[in-house]
Design an enzyme around this catalytic site. Sequence first.
Site, PDB file in Angstrom:
ATOM      1  N   THR A 201       9.864  -3.740   0.248  1.00  0.00           N
ATOM      2  CA  THR A 201       8.648  -3.756   1.062  1.00  0.00           C
ATOM      3  C   THR A 201       9.020  -3.236   2.451  1.00  0.00           C
ATOM      4  O   THR A 201      10.156  -3.374   2.881  1.00  0.00           O
ATOM      5  CB  THR A 201       8.030  -5.175   1.132  1.00  0.00           C
ATOM      6  OG1 THR A 201       6.964  -5.191   2.086  1.00  0.00           O
ATOM      7  CG2 THR A 201       9.031  -6.236   1.506  1.00  0.00           C
ATOM      8  N   GLY A 202       8.058  -2.613   3.112  1.00  0.00           N
ATOM      9  CA  GLY A 202       8.339  -2.041   4.430  1.00  0.00           C
ATOM     10  C   GLY A 202       7.677  -0.687   4.562  1.00  0.00           C
ATOM     11  O   GLY A 202       6.642  -0.436   3.932  1.00  0.00           O
TER      12      GLY A 202
ATOM     13  N   GLY B 226       7.057   2.647   3.536  1.00  0.00           N
ATOM     14  CA  GLY B 226       7.296   3.401   2.303  1.00  0.00           C
ATOM     15  C   GLY B 226       7.957   4.748   2.542  1.00  0.00           C
ATOM     16  O   GLY B 226       8.838   5.158   1.784  1.00  0.00           O
TER      17      GLY B 226
ATOM     18  N   THR C  28       3.416  -6.467   1.159  1.00  0.00           N
ATOM     19  CA  THR C  28       3.376  -5.914  -0.202  1.00  0.00           C
ATOM     20  C   THR C  28       4.073  -6.893  -1.129  1.00  0.00           C
ATOM     21  O   THR C  28       5.165  -7.363  -0.814  1.00  0.00           O
ATOM     22  CB  THR C  28       4.122  -4.562  -0.267  1.00  0.00           C
ATOM     23  OG1 THR C  28       3.328  -3.605   0.400  1.00  0.00           O
ATOM     24  CG2 THR C  28       4.349  -4.111  -1.707  1.00  0.00           C
TER      25      THR C  28
ATOM     26  N   ARG D 159      -2.936   8.704   0.881  1.00  0.00           N
ATOM     27  CA  ARG D 159      -1.513   8.439   1.188  1.00  0.00           C
ATOM     28  C   ARG D 159      -0.946   7.437   0.171  1.00  0.00           C
ATOM     29  O   ARG D 159      -1.560   6.434  -0.153  1.00  0.00           O
ATOM     30  CB  ARG D 159      -1.395   7.879   2.602  1.00  0.00           C
ATOM     31  CG  ARG D 159       0.033   7.500   3.035  1.00  0.00           C
ATOM     32  CD  ARG D 159       0.302   6.019   2.830  1.00  0.00           C
ATOM     33  NE  ARG D 159       1.642   5.647   3.267  1.00  0.00           N
ATOM     34  CZ  ARG D 159       2.215   4.489   2.935  1.00  0.00           C
ATOM     35  NH1 ARG D 159       1.584   3.618   2.201  1.00  0.00           N
ATOM     36  NH2 ARG D 159       3.419   4.212   3.346  1.00  0.00           N
ATOM     37  N   VAL D 160       0.229   7.746  -0.345  1.00  0.00           N
ATOM     38  CA  VAL D 160       0.893   6.835  -1.283  1.00  0.00           C
ATOM     39  C   VAL D 160       2.259   6.473  -0.713  1.00  0.00           C
ATOM     40  O   VAL D 160       2.988   7.352  -0.234  1.00  0.00           O
ATOM     41  CB  VAL D 160       1.066   7.506  -2.669  1.00  0.00           C
ATOM     42  CG1 VAL D 160       1.835   6.588  -3.615  1.00  0.00           C
ATOM     43  CG2 VAL D 160      -0.296   7.841  -3.273  1.00  0.00           C
ATOM     44  N   GLY D 161       2.606   5.193  -0.771  1.00  0.00           N
ATOM     45  CA  GLY D 161       3.906   4.741  -0.271  1.00  0.00           C
ATOM     46  C   GLY D 161       4.923   4.611  -1.385  1.00  0.00           C
ATOM     47  O   GLY D 161       4.804   5.228  -2.449  1.00  0.00           O
ATOM     48  N   ASP D 162       5.920   3.784  -1.161  1.00  0.00           N
ATOM     49  CA  ASP D 162       7.007   3.610  -2.130  1.00  0.00           C
ATOM     50  C   ASP D 162       6.619   2.713  -3.303  1.00  0.00           C
ATOM     51  O   ASP D 162       7.223   2.794  -4.380  1.00  0.00           O
ATOM     52  CB  ASP D 162       8.218   2.962  -1.437  1.00  0.00           C
ATOM     53  CG  ASP D 162       7.841   1.597  -0.863  1.00  0.00           C
ATOM     54  OD1 ASP D 162       6.878   1.533  -0.074  1.00  0.00           O
ATOM     55  OD2 ASP D 162       8.472   0.595  -1.236  1.00  0.00           O
TER      56      ASP D 162
HETATM   57  C1  SD4 Z   1       3.861   1.093   1.687  1.00  0.00           C
HETATM   58  N1  SD4 Z   1       5.754  -0.327   1.312  1.00  0.00           N
HETATM   59  O1  SD4 Z   1       2.770   1.433   1.239  1.00  0.00           O
HETATM   60  C2  SD4 Z   1       4.326  -0.327   1.458  1.00  0.00           C
HETATM   61  C3  SD4 Z   1       3.827  -1.181   2.585  1.00  0.00           C
HETATM   62  C4  SD4 Z   1       4.400  -2.552   2.633  1.00  0.00           C
HETATM   63  O2  SD4 Z   1       4.257  -4.690   3.245  1.00  0.00           O
HETATM   64  O3  SD4 Z   1       5.408  -2.862   2.060  1.00  0.00           O
HETATM   65  N2  SD4 Z   1       3.784  -3.448   3.310  1.00  0.00           N
HETATM   66  O4  SD4 Z   1       4.570   1.848   2.347  1.00  0.00           O
END
Ligand code: SD4
Length: 325
Positions: free
Chosen positions: A205-206, A208, A154, A182-185
């Site tokens: 990033t990571g 979410g 990300t 689905r929605v992440g951070d």
């Molecule tokens: C998520 N944080 O959608 C994002 C994914 C991500 O590198 O960071 N990928 O959860």
Amino acid sequence: MYALIGTWRMSLEGIEKSLKDLENGKSAADAMTQTIKEVEDFPYFKSVGYGGLPNENMEVELDSAFMDGTNFNFGAVAGVKNIKNPIAVARDLSKFDANNFLVGAGAEKYADQNGFERVNMLTDRAKIHYKNRIYQEKKLAMERDLKPYIGHDTVGVCALDKDGNIACGTSTSGLFMKKPGRVGDSPVIGSGLYADSEVGAATATGLGEDLMKGCISYEIVRLMKEGKNVQDACDQAVNNLDKILKKKRAKSGDLSVVAIDKDGNFGVATNIDGFSFVYGGENQEAKVYLCYRENDKTLYKEASSDWLDDYMKTRTTPLKLLEEE
Ligand code: SD4
């Protein structure tokens, strides 16, 4: 002073270009938006924009956000399909006092009505990744395991301009094989990103679902506001969240952050091996760094030319469809 920091090696070309523009007086918001657009447009980065990996229905759904640390304007989109530059739409939404965060069909309608380019974001390469994943899951009778793939990508960028304005933004296709919707951070202010020009900015990033549990980007800026330096704020926020998650849930997902302060100093922290980032500023050309951990601290070293060559090679090597073997 001016400076730019971005998550992962992927932000290098955009940061190189935008540093020159910051030198020439471009605003932090423009420099950051341009950096992220470069990443969105490059087809070989698997988790952002064109070429991003799809959800379990083989549809690319994108999340993006923009925050201006001078006036706290923000805009965000989530779960949008076939928008060429989600960051541009997120930025545009930041000019309003309400309706700043739009999802799905509503965000796409806004993009259409306001002249944002629509393109099919699913590449042939992303289709092969999808088909191979299905094939491997079947062959190994694997349960679907949703986590950021190794080298996940990300893009999050924080920028400081010569006038002291700070802006940050994110863009992602989220987790490969996620459920539709689905929605992440990444589009969530405070979790995926946060900026305050009087203090600094951070982006994450990571996984979410875990990053949101710590509102991690806001937490880093809050710690800086309390007087922590930017590196200590990053270390403390990531270590605390990692420990709390392990205590409450016995496990912690991938957590990686980058941040800058109002003077252009940077900080970084991660709980994984292999997190890379790019920093450049008035006193330094853009460089790629690789992180490692020692005694609860994140340290980093400049990436070697072998590592850099290998990075591009692995991303651009032609892919084979496994079913054909
Ligand atoms: C998520 N944080 O959608 C994002 C994914 C991500 O590198 O960071 N990928 O959860």
